[in-house]
Structures are given as C-alpha cells and as structure tokens.
Motif scaffolding. Structure first.
Motif, PDB file in Angstrom:
ATOM      1  N   ASP A 164     -13.829  30.474 -39.798  1.00  0.00           N
ATOM      2  CA  ASP A 164     -14.527  31.386 -40.712  1.00  0.00           C
ATOM      3  C   ASP A 164     -15.699  30.694 -41.396  1.00  0.00           C
ATOM      4  O   ASP A 164     -16.786  31.268 -41.534  1.00  0.00           O
ATOM      5  CB  ASP A 164     -13.568  31.945 -41.766  1.00  0.00           C
ATOM      6  N   LYS A 165     -15.483  29.465 -41.848  1.00  0.00           N
ATOM      7  CA  LYS A 165     -16.552  28.712 -42.511  1.00  0.00           C
ATOM      8  C   LYS A 165     -17.692  28.433 -41.539  1.00  0.00           C
ATOM      9  O   LYS A 165     -18.869  28.593 -41.873  1.00  0.00           O
ATOM     10  CB  LYS A 165     -16.000  27.404 -43.087  1.00  0.00           C
ATOM     11  N   GLU A 219     -18.530  30.120 -38.883  1.00  0.00           N
ATOM     12  CA  GLU A 219     -19.242  31.366 -38.602  1.00  0.00           C
ATOM     13  C   GLU A 219     -20.092  31.815 -39.785  1.00  0.00           C
ATOM     14  O   GLU A 219     -21.167  32.370 -39.598  1.00  0.00           O
ATOM     15  CB  GLU A 219     -18.252  32.455 -38.197  1.00  0.00           C
ATOM     16  N   SER A 220     -19.641  31.546 -41.007  1.00  0.00           N
ATOM     17  CA  SER A 220     -20.414  31.948 -42.179  1.00  0.00           C
ATOM     18  C   SER A 220     -21.710  31.145 -42.305  1.00  0.00           C
ATOM     19  O   SER A 220     -22.669  31.614 -42.917  1.00  0.00           O
ATOM     20  CB  SER A 220     -19.590  31.800 -43.458  1.00  0.00           C
ATOM     21  N   LEU A 221     -21.748  29.964 -41.714  1.00  0.00           N
ATOM     22  CA  LEU A 221     -22.939  29.117 -41.794  1.00  0.00           C
ATOM     23  C   LEU A 221     -23.903  29.312 -40.630  1.00  0.00           C
ATOM     24  O   LEU A 221     -25.039  28.849 -40.696  1.00  0.00           O
ATOM     25  CB  LEU A 221     -22.527  27.645 -41.881  1.00  0.00           C
TER      26      LEU A 221
END
Length: 101
Positions: A56-57, A59-61
């Motif tokens: 998730d992290k 993909e968020s970046l």
C-alpha cells in the motif's frame, strides 16, 4: 544561515518547489538498486509491517516520489546558489542532506 531541503522530483519541478530534507536515492546500477530495495522491504517487514501495508505504501508513492541520484540532488544545491552542502545521513535508499547559503 539557511537550509534548503531536497526531494526526489522531476528536474523541471525541482527548481521552484520546496523539498524534504531527505531523499530516496537511486543506486548506481540496477543490481545494486534491487538489493537495496530488497533490504528496505525486509527492514519494513522486520519493523512489523504486513506485506499489504508495504505494498500500500509503495503504491501510494508511485507517481509522487521519483528517486534521483545523489549527483542530481547536489546539482540542485548548486543551481539554487548554496555554497556548502553535503550528505549528513545515508541508510539504504535514503540520503539526508544539509545545505548552507
């Protein structure tokens, strides 16, 4: 004395935008980059993050954090008129800088 933080972004955006005092740095070569990325993921896992949280992290970046080389970051300091600058911290893919104008 003033400092200018640096972050990894596109070259055209970097000249006018505020930055973080540390950046994710590209390794000098694909094999080393893969090794550093693997070590960083292991660090996150050992810190208690689940594989889903790590993904998730990441993909968020995507599209936000664009790693560049140390040389690219140092060139930004020169272009901005800083007379003294250097690395104050380096751990895996992250490098912290200090700059004095």
């Amino acid at each position: 004395m003033s400092t200018a933080p640096v972050s990894a972004t596109s070259r055209s955006w970097r000249a006018t935008s505020p930055r973080s005092p540390s950046s994710q740095i590209l390794a000098p070569g694909a094999q080393l980059e893969d090794l550093i990325t693997t070590l960083h993921y292991r660090f996150k896992r050992d810190a208690g993050l689940s594989p889903e949280e790590i993904l998730d992290k990441k993909e968020s970046l995507l599209g936000v954090l664009r790693p560049v080389s140390t040389d690219d970051n140092l060139a930004v300091f020169e272009e901005a008129g800083f007379t003294s600058y250097g690395t104050i911290l380096k751990y895996l893919a992250f490098e912290g800088f200090i700059a004095i104008k």
